[in-house]
Motif scaffolding. Sequence first.
Motif, mmCIF file in Angstrom:
data_model
loop_
_atom_site.group_PDB
_atom_site.id
_atom_site.type_symbol
_atom_site.label_atom_id
_atom_site.label_comp_id
_atom_site.label_asym_id
_atom_site.label_seq_id
_atom_site.Cartn_x
_atom_site.Cartn_y
_atom_site.Cartn_z
ATOM 1 N N ASP A 12 46.036 33.731 37.688
ATOM 2 C CA ASP A 12 46.091 34.047 39.240
ATOM 3 C C ASP A 12 44.952 34.930 39.561
ATOM 4 O O ASP A 12 44.705 35.940 39.000
ATOM 5 C CB ASP A 12 47.376 34.466 39.414
ATOM 6 N N SER A 13 44.311 34.384 40.450
ATOM 7 C CA SER A 13 43.212 35.137 41.165
ATOM 8 C C SER A 13 43.833 35.541 42.673
ATOM 9 O O SER A 13 44.017 34.348 43.385
ATOM 10 C CB SER A 13 41.930 34.667 41.261
ATOM 11 N N GLN A 15 43.954 37.805 46.383
ATOM 12 C CA GLN A 15 43.270 38.536 47.439
ATOM 13 C C GLN A 15 44.501 38.936 48.295
ATOM 14 O O GLN A 15 45.236 38.367 49.005
ATOM 15 C CB GLN A 15 42.209 37.906 48.062
ATOM 16 N N LYS A 20 42.147 42.861 45.315
ATOM 17 C CA LYS A 20 42.212 41.646 44.719
ATOM 18 C C LYS A 20 41.954 41.740 43.166
ATOM 19 O O LYS A 20 41.650 42.847 42.719
ATOM 20 C CB LYS A 20 40.814 40.796 45.376
ATOM 21 N N ILE A 21 42.343 40.603 42.566
ATOM 22 C CA ILE A 21 42.708 40.807 41.231
ATOM 23 C C ILE A 21 42.295 39.239 40.769
ATOM 24 O O ILE A 21 42.449 38.344 41.296
ATOM 25 C CB ILE A 21 44.067 41.076 40.911
ATOM 26 N N GLU A 22 41.651 39.237 39.545
ATOM 27 C CA GLU A 22 41.377 37.980 38.735
ATOM 28 C C GLU A 22 41.918 37.699 37.538
ATOM 29 O O GLU A 22 42.100 38.659 36.819
ATOM 30 C CB GLU A 22 39.671 37.958 38.304
ATOM 31 N N ASP A 23 42.087 36.363 37.201
ATOM 32 C CA ASP A 23 42.861 35.893 35.954
ATOM 33 C C ASP A 23 44.065 36.975 35.490
ATOM 34 O O ASP A 23 44.111 37.400 34.479
ATOM 35 C CB ASP A 23 41.816 35.987 34.947
ATOM 36 N N ARG A 81 45.381 27.189 36.775
ATOM 37 C CA ARG A 81 44.765 28.430 37.327
ATOM 38 C C ARG A 81 45.113 28.444 38.803
ATOM 39 O O ARG A 81 44.963 27.141 39.414
ATOM 40 C CB ARG A 81 43.103 28.656 37.285
ATOM 41 N N SER A 83 44.851 30.473 42.852
ATOM 42 C CA SER A 83 44.316 31.405 43.634
ATOM 43 C C SER A 83 44.741 31.283 45.097
ATOM 44 O O SER A 83 45.015 30.353 45.638
ATOM 45 C CB SER A 83 42.672 31.105 43.532
ATOM 46 N N LYS A 85 45.041 33.640 48.917
ATOM 47 C CA LYS A 85 44.622 34.743 49.505
ATOM 48 C C LYS A 85 45.951 35.114 50.812
ATOM 49 O O LYS A 85 46.336 34.220 51.458
ATOM 50 C CB LYS A 85 43.452 34.481 50.650
ATOM 51 N N SER A 276 50.586 41.065 40.394
ATOM 52 C CA SER A 276 50.896 40.219 39.173
ATOM 53 C C SER A 276 52.260 40.464 38.828
ATOM 54 O O SER A 276 53.227 40.750 39.431
ATOM 55 C CB SER A 276 49.751 40.398 38.076
#
Length: 304
Positions: A12-13, A15, A20-23, A81, A83, A85, A276
């Motif tokens: 998950d990405s 915001q 914010k966080i990626e992967d 995946r 994503s 916001k 997460s």
Amino acid sequence: MGILVVGSFALDSVQTPFDKIEDALGGSATYISLAASYFSGPIKVVGVIGDDFPKSYIEMLNNHNIDLEGLEIIPGGKTFRWSGKYHYDLNVRDTLLTELNVFEKFDPKIPENARKSKFVCLGNIDPVLQSKVLEQMENPQFIVCDTMNFWIEGKKAELLELLPKVNVLIINDSEARLLAKEPNLIKAAKKIRDLGPPILIIKKGEHGALLFTEDIIFSAPAFPMENIFDPTGAGDSFAGGFIGYLFKTRDLSPDNLKRAVIYGSTMASFCVEKFSTKGIEELSYLQIQDRFRQFMNLSRFDEE
Ligand code: AMP
């Protein structure tokens, strides 16, 4: 036989207004199994990932007594995946990306030793896959199902075929309105229960949850929280706490269903405190019980 959990494993990405966080580790099965693992183990999971899924995530799930025999790893495949916001009002979320990847060709195979599980939690994935799972079960007795707008809009007919086969449907308020085509939640709940599930739970984000059965409507409060960091996975953590507690107590009476809703809300409240899955990775049962009691005190009042 423990609980069988089927759902997505995701990177998950996310915001939020704060960060914010990626992967990051995400996915419906991940949150459900982690939340349920505090009540009963081992939790058996069925899902699919690519070989890009970090080993550290696998280890963390293993450490929670989550049995990953049914987790298929596709060599050269890309993990699902997602994503999203969140707005300043954290109840409002835009989905920026849904990449099914290895889910596109996923054909769930339930390991032999999981087919006899009596409690099944169908996490949010394609309703066609949720049905395929049920076809392989030998004699499931209590089936909890989650879904979301993506499937209500994209696979409505398949979802309607699944609903009569489940005992509990858990959805959020906007999804309930969408599914029932009815703005009033009480009327929407009647319509949805007529589609099959005898028990319906409508989650209302930071405003609590409603439980509907043939005989009762129960309104669970939301925990008044100062630190909501990332709402992702709150719904799945709710489902994990709900089914985990019911499996632990093996009691499906109305009073125990109410308690299970509060345990679900408890797990959701821990989930949103960190990004997460971090908020539900390192809890103790004592902490969970303590927050459960705080929930009880929230709306307890006496007659004069
Ligand atoms: P929740 O916040 O409880 O609605 O769940 C968020 C989780 O659901 C995220 O970790 C996502 O990876 C996962 N998710 C989002 N969309 C889908 C989808 N269409 N199918 C399966 N899982 C999804």
